[in-house]
Design an enzyme around this catalytic site. Structure first.
Site, PDB file in Angstrom:
ATOM      1  CE1 TYR A 199      -3.700   2.515   0.695  1.00  0.00           C
ATOM      2  CE2 TYR A 199      -2.325   3.282   2.498  1.00  0.00           C
ATOM      3  CZ  TYR A 199      -3.418   3.453   1.661  1.00  0.00           C
ATOM      4  OH  TYR A 199      -4.211   4.575   1.789  1.00  0.00           O
ATOM      5  CE  LYS A 203      -3.601   5.327  -1.478  1.00  0.00           C
ATOM      6  NZ  LYS A 203      -4.718   6.011  -2.142  1.00  0.00           N
TER       7      LYS A 203
HETATM    8  N1  LIG Z   1      -9.524   6.337   5.565  1.00  0.00           N
HETATM    9  C1  LIG Z   1      -8.269   6.682   5.776  1.00  0.00           C
HETATM   10  O1  LIG Z   1      -7.794   6.709   6.918  1.00  0.00           O
HETATM   11  C2  LIG Z   1      -7.397   7.082   4.605  1.00  0.00           C
HETATM   12  C3  LIG Z   1      -6.158   7.664   4.883  1.00  0.00           C
HETATM   13  C4  LIG Z   1      -5.338   8.050   3.821  1.00  0.00           C
HETATM   14  C5  LIG Z   1      -5.756   7.860   2.525  1.00  0.00           C
HETATM   15  N2  LIG Z   1      -6.958   7.284   2.280  1.00  0.00           N
HETATM   16  C6  LIG Z   1      -7.339   7.061   0.875  1.00  0.00           C
HETATM   17  O2  LIG Z   1      -8.611   7.632   0.628  1.00  0.00           O
HETATM   18  C7  LIG Z   1      -9.293   6.871  -0.368  1.00  0.00           C
HETATM   19  C8  LIG Z   1     -10.687   6.511   0.126  1.00  0.00           C
HETATM   20  O3  LIG Z   1     -10.576   5.772   1.312  1.00  0.00           O
HETATM   21  P1  LIG Z   1     -11.826   5.503   2.283  1.00  0.00           P
HETATM   22  O4  LIG Z   1     -11.271   5.416   3.637  1.00  0.00           O
HETATM   23  O5  LIG Z   1     -12.921   6.437   1.968  1.00  0.00           O
HETATM   24  O6  LIG Z   1     -12.237   4.016   1.804  1.00  0.00           O
HETATM   25  P2  LIG Z   1     -13.586   3.215   2.040  1.00  0.00           P
HETATM   26  O7  LIG Z   1     -14.455   3.860   3.058  1.00  0.00           O
HETATM   27  O8  LIG Z   1     -13.171   1.802   2.230  1.00  0.00           O
HETATM   28  O9  LIG Z   1     -14.344   3.360   0.619  1.00  0.00           O
HETATM   29  C9  LIG Z   1     -13.756   2.817  -0.517  1.00  0.00           C
HETATM   30  C10 LIG Z   1     -14.605   3.097  -1.735  1.00  0.00           C
HETATM   31  O10 LIG Z   1     -13.931   2.534  -2.866  1.00  0.00           O
HETATM   32  C11 LIG Z   1     -14.760   1.558  -3.458  1.00  0.00           C
HETATM   33  N3  LIG Z   1     -13.955   0.410  -3.881  1.00  0.00           N
HETATM   34  C12 LIG Z   1     -13.142  -0.343  -3.111  1.00  0.00           C
HETATM   35  N4  LIG Z   1     -12.587  -1.303  -3.863  1.00  0.00           N
HETATM   36  C13 LIG Z   1     -13.078  -1.152  -5.113  1.00  0.00           C
HETATM   37  C14 LIG Z   1     -12.899  -1.845  -6.328  1.00  0.00           C
HETATM   38  N5  LIG Z   1     -12.116  -2.922  -6.404  1.00  0.00           N
HETATM   39  N6  LIG Z   1     -13.544  -1.403  -7.436  1.00  0.00           N
HETATM   40  C15 LIG Z   1     -14.372  -0.347  -7.372  1.00  0.00           C
HETATM   41  N7  LIG Z   1     -14.591   0.347  -6.242  1.00  0.00           N
HETATM   42  C16 LIG Z   1     -13.955  -0.056  -5.126  1.00  0.00           C
HETATM   43  C17 LIG Z   1     -15.738   1.130  -2.398  1.00  0.00           C
HETATM   44  O11 LIG Z   1     -16.869   0.630  -3.095  1.00  0.00           O
HETATM   45  P3  LIG Z   1     -17.847  -0.455  -2.419  1.00  0.00           P
HETATM   46  O12 LIG Z   1     -18.519   0.292  -1.321  1.00  0.00           O
HETATM   47  O13 LIG Z   1     -18.771  -0.856  -3.489  1.00  0.00           O
HETATM   48  O14 LIG Z   1     -16.962  -1.540  -1.928  1.00  0.00           O
HETATM   49  C18 LIG Z   1     -15.974   2.469  -1.679  1.00  0.00           C
HETATM   50  O15 LIG Z   1     -16.875   3.253  -2.395  1.00  0.00           O
HETATM   51  C19 LIG Z   1      -8.404   5.675  -0.674  1.00  0.00           C
HETATM   52  O16 LIG Z   1      -7.646   5.930  -1.836  1.00  0.00           O
HETATM   53  C20 LIG Z   1      -7.480   5.593   0.531  1.00  0.00           C
HETATM   54  O17 LIG Z   1      -6.246   4.999   0.215  1.00  0.00           O
HETATM   55  C21 LIG Z   1      -7.797   6.887   3.285  1.00  0.00           C
END
Ligand SMILES: NC(=O)c1ccc[n+]([C@@H]2O[C@H](COP(=O)([O-])OP(=O)(O)OC[C@H]3O[C@@H](n4cnc5c(N)ncnc54)[C@H](OP(=O)(O)O)[C@@H]3O)[C@@H](O)[C@H]2O)c1
Length: 325
Positions: A199, A203
């Protein structure tokens, strides 16, 4: 490195960074005082935003806040029912906003999915692309033990998916000489992160790619920004309770959208921002100290993730025991 060496390094810190005070003031101004670019500068009302990973977490929040700003939306993610529910929620709250949905699994890397997306967007005036879709490891795991499927999915979703979607959208933006390409990075791309190595690498790839793209597209009037984020409450982070350092998606996305074009706490890369206030301060501090304390910071990061792994394994064991009784 021994602890005495670290202390010696820290004591030299002001020499290494003679402009430290000025750089911190710049961070404070960027985070708390200066406004970002107006979202309207990227496209008129009625132009479109594409959000990947739109059905949950940050992607859903980007969709809701951009709908409020009167952009129409193309919502892309894996689960059709969640996309339809979000589309209905947006139509109810913002009756003048149009939505289109596309369910695709980025892990499949299927040409027909990208062809369907291309068909959907080719006739639209896309003003903003939110490259949000991403996957991390299900729990922190040493690289040698990482399941092959998880490793492949992380690279295919985070890297290949982002590149392929962006290639569909960029030509139109260049033609119109306006647009914003915003990509969700992570502190994992800023700092090497043991036990989340794949991961972290994905990134870091997005960081270098996005900064390069920013330079390529600036002469064409297109803004590119990579967002460096620490933790946010979501399904991915598995954290439910917000705190000063772990905001909700709503608060985090609000800070991102209000600070486009400002670097916030990010200082080591161009076309990059860490706009949420506590993340910005952390990003500034970490990039300042890693210059002199790189191995120490990485080893602290490893201990942090080793303890998360231990807790996750204990929890899995307890749940397995409960099921068997
Ligand atoms: N949360 C954190 O602490 C954090 C920190 C730093 C960076 N980020 C980054 O922010 C972004 C969003 O993270 P989040 O925390 O909002 O994630 P999340 O709540 O897990 O949501 C992920 C989203 O992506 C979709 N998704 C996952 N796998 C997929 C696939 N194979 N094909 C199509 N859609 C897919 C999911 O769709 P479904 O609902 O249909 O599964 C959901 O809509 C990511 O790039 C992550 O790396 C997050």
């Amino acid at each position: 490195m021994e602890i005495s060496k670290h202390i010696e390094c820290l004591s030299k810190w002001p020499e290494h960074y003679p402009s430290g005070v000025w750089s911190f003031l710049r961070v404070i101004l960027s985070l708390f005082v200066l406004p970002g670019k107006s979202l309207r500068s990227f496209g008129p009302p009625g132009s479109w935003v594409v959000v990947t990973g739109a059905s949950d977490g940050l992607g859903k929040e980007f969709a809701l806040q951009l709908a409020k700003a009167r952009f129409n939306l193309v919502l892309v993610s894996r689960t059709e029912s969640k996309l339809v529910a979000l589309s209905e929620e947006i139509t109810k709250k913002f009756p003048n906003v149009e939505t289109k949905v596309l369910a695709m699994d980025f892990a499949r890397n299927a040409d027909e999915d990208y062809a369907a997306l291309n068909k959907l967007v080719s006739e639209l005036d896309i003003s903003i692309l939110i490259n949000n879709v991403g996957q991390s490891h299900s729990i922190p795991v040493p690289f040698a033990l990482t399941p092959a499927e998880e490793m492949n999915n992380i690279i295919t979703i985070n890297c290949t998916g982002t590149l392929r979607v962006t290639q569909l959208i960029v030509p139109g933006m260049i033609q119109r000489r306006r647009g914003l390409i915003l990509t969700m990075g992570s502190f994992g791309g800023l700092l090497p992160t043991p036990l989340l190595a794949t991961y972290s690498g994905s990134k870091a790839f997005l960081q270098q790619w996005s900064t390069s793209l920013g330079s390529e597209l600036a002469p064409h009037g297109v803004t590119v920004e990579l967002v460096q984020a620490y933790l946010i409450t979501s399904a991915m982070s598995k954290i439910r309770r917000a705190s000063a350092t772990i905001p909700t998606p709503r608060a985090f996305v609000r800070s991102v959208l209000s600070k486009i074009g400002r670097s916030g706490g990010s200082s080591s890369y161009a076309y990059t921002s860490s706009p949420y206030w506590s993340h910005g301060v952390m990003a500034w501090f970490l990039t300042s100290v890693t210059g002199v304390m790189g191995s120490f910071v990485v080893s602290q990061n490893r201990s942090f993730h080793e303890s998360i792994r231990k807790r996750a394994l204990r929890k899995a064991e307890r749940e397995a025991q409960k099921k068997s009784t």
